[in-house]
Design an enzyme around this catalytic site. Structure first.
Site, PDB file in Angstrom:
ATOM      1  NE  ARG A 108     102.315  68.590  66.665  1.00 14.11           N
ATOM      2  CZ  ARG A 108     100.149  69.291  66.645  1.00 14.11           C
ATOM      3  NH1 ARG A 108      99.813  69.887  67.396  1.00 14.11           N
ATOM      4  NH2 ARG A 108      99.389  68.220  66.288  1.00 14.11           N
ATOM      5  NE  ARG A 109     101.653  62.432  66.789  1.00  9.63           N
ATOM      6  CZ  ARG A 109     100.331  61.832  66.312  1.00  9.63           C
ATOM      7  NH1 ARG A 109      99.504  60.515  66.866  1.00  9.63           N
ATOM      8  NH2 ARG A 109     100.146  62.209  65.007  1.00  9.63           N
ATOM      9  CG  ASP A 160     103.089  73.869  66.595  1.00 11.78           C
ATOM     10  OD1 ASP A 160     102.333  73.872  65.498  1.00 11.78           O
ATOM     11  OD2 ASP A 160     102.481  73.630  67.888  1.00 11.78           O
ATOM     12  CG  ASN A 204     100.098  65.632  55.247  1.00 12.65           C
ATOM     13  OD1 ASN A 204      98.754  65.010  54.545  1.00 12.65           O
ATOM     14  ND2 ASN A 204     100.447  64.909  55.874  1.00 12.65           N
ATOM     15  CE1 TYR A 235      90.394  70.921  58.640  1.00  7.99           C
ATOM     16  CE2 TYR A 235      88.361  69.435  56.910  1.00  7.99           C
ATOM     17  CZ  TYR A 235      89.587  69.446  57.656  1.00  7.99           C
ATOM     18  OH  TYR A 235      90.818  67.950  56.883  1.00  7.99           O
ATOM     19  CB  THR A 265      94.361  59.182  58.135  1.00  8.13           C
ATOM     20  OG1 THR A 265      93.588  60.430  58.820  1.00  8.13           O
ATOM     21  CG2 THR A 265      94.776  58.926  57.024  1.00  8.13           C
TER      22      THR A 265
END
Ligand code: NDP
Ligand code: 8X3
Length: 251
Positions: free
Chosen positions: A34-35, A57, A84, A150, A185
């Site tokens: 997205r960035r 997105d 990923n 999750y 990360t």
């Protein structure tokens, strides 16, 4: 002809390192996240390499299908898909967790992954060639406190990966579910909603995995002979093991 790799979540962590590894080996890259600024920086950093960036997105079904449909001709025949992009939000017990966080995890880790896969698969099947890497997690294999939704999204990813193998029989397409443990990360920063102190403390006092470790594994697996399919690969830092069973006494 150079092979083509599509990596989702290319703006950070495993995805970013995977892009770098394949790009430096001469692959053509489709980098999704997205960035946009992050993707631009990555493209600049790899200015000698062939990188096509798409800011999107993966939760947006239409955007995903349009983006894959409208890929320039020279990027259409994707050889390797690295599913990923994903995230964890919160580590509260189910009874305290936010339903909105659950929805984002389900929409990203499950539905987003499905949209990308469904959009990319037809051309792989037509060419009877391809390799799909899905990013599962140890949280999909083992229950632990706070991993409720999750972990369940990653259990979905594992089972979907195995089921894909069955459906793709006779297509030569390989599928591997990579299941990492603790890796430093931006993952914990996102999980703890920008609480850097809390995020950093997750990795205190031991050597966690890093993005490059996972990129390396994906890269090495992609080089295995075509008749070899690794179904699942669980990988932890050497310092990480299991916590054992919990027991509530006197109840
Ligand atoms: P990072 O947070 O560093 O990277 C996550 C990436 O996913 C970012 O590039 C982010 O990009 C992208 N992303 C998230 N949501 C979306 C979305 N809706 N659309 C497009 N891209 C999105 O984490 P990791 O590199 O650690 O995580 C990568 C994968 O590995 C995830 O699926 C995670 O669940 C899994 N994993 C991570 C572990 C760890 O300990 N780090 C362990 C086991 C599995 P952007 O924000 O720019 O969209
Ligand atoms: C990430 C692994 O244990 O931090 O998928 O949730 S964990």
């Amino acid at each position: 002809m150079p092979k083509i790799v599509l990596v989702t979540g290319a703006s950070s962590g495993f995805g970013r390192e995977t892009v770098k590894m394949f790009a430096k080996d001469g692959y053509k890259i489709i980098a999704i996240g997205r960035r946009q600024e992050r993707l631009k920086e990555l493209k600049k950093e790899l200015s000698e390499c062939d990188i096509y960036t798409i800011s999107l997105d993966i939760r947006d079904k239409k955007e995903v299908f349009d983006a894959i449909e409208n890929l320039p001709l020279e990027y259409k025949n994707i050889d390797i898909l690295v599913n990923n992009a994903g995230l964890a939000l919160g580590l509260e017990k189910a009874q305290n967790a936010l339903i909105e966080d659950w929805e984002v995890m389900i929409d990203t880790n499950i539905k987003g992954l499905l949209y990308i896969t469904k959009a990319v698969l037809p051309r792989m099947i037509k060419r009877k060639s391809g390799y799909i890497f899905n990013l599962g997690s140890i949280a999909g294999n083992w229950p632990f406190k706070g991993a409720n939704v999750y972990g369940s999204t990653k259990a979905f990813v594992q089972q979907f990966s195995l089921n894909l193998r069955n459906d793709l029989k006779d297509t030569n397409i390989r599928v591997t579910n990579i299941e990492p443990g603790f890796a430093k990360t931006e993952f914990s920063k996102i999980r703890f909603k920008n609480d850097d102190k809390k995020a950093d403390s997750v990795y205190d006092g031991f050597q966690p995995l890093v993005g490059k470790d996972i990129a390396n594994i994906i890269f090495m697996l992609s080089k295995l002979p075509l008749h070899v399919n690794v179904n699942t690969l669980e990988v932890m830092p050497t310092a990480q093991t299991w916590a054992g069973f919990a027991l509530e006494q006197n109840c």
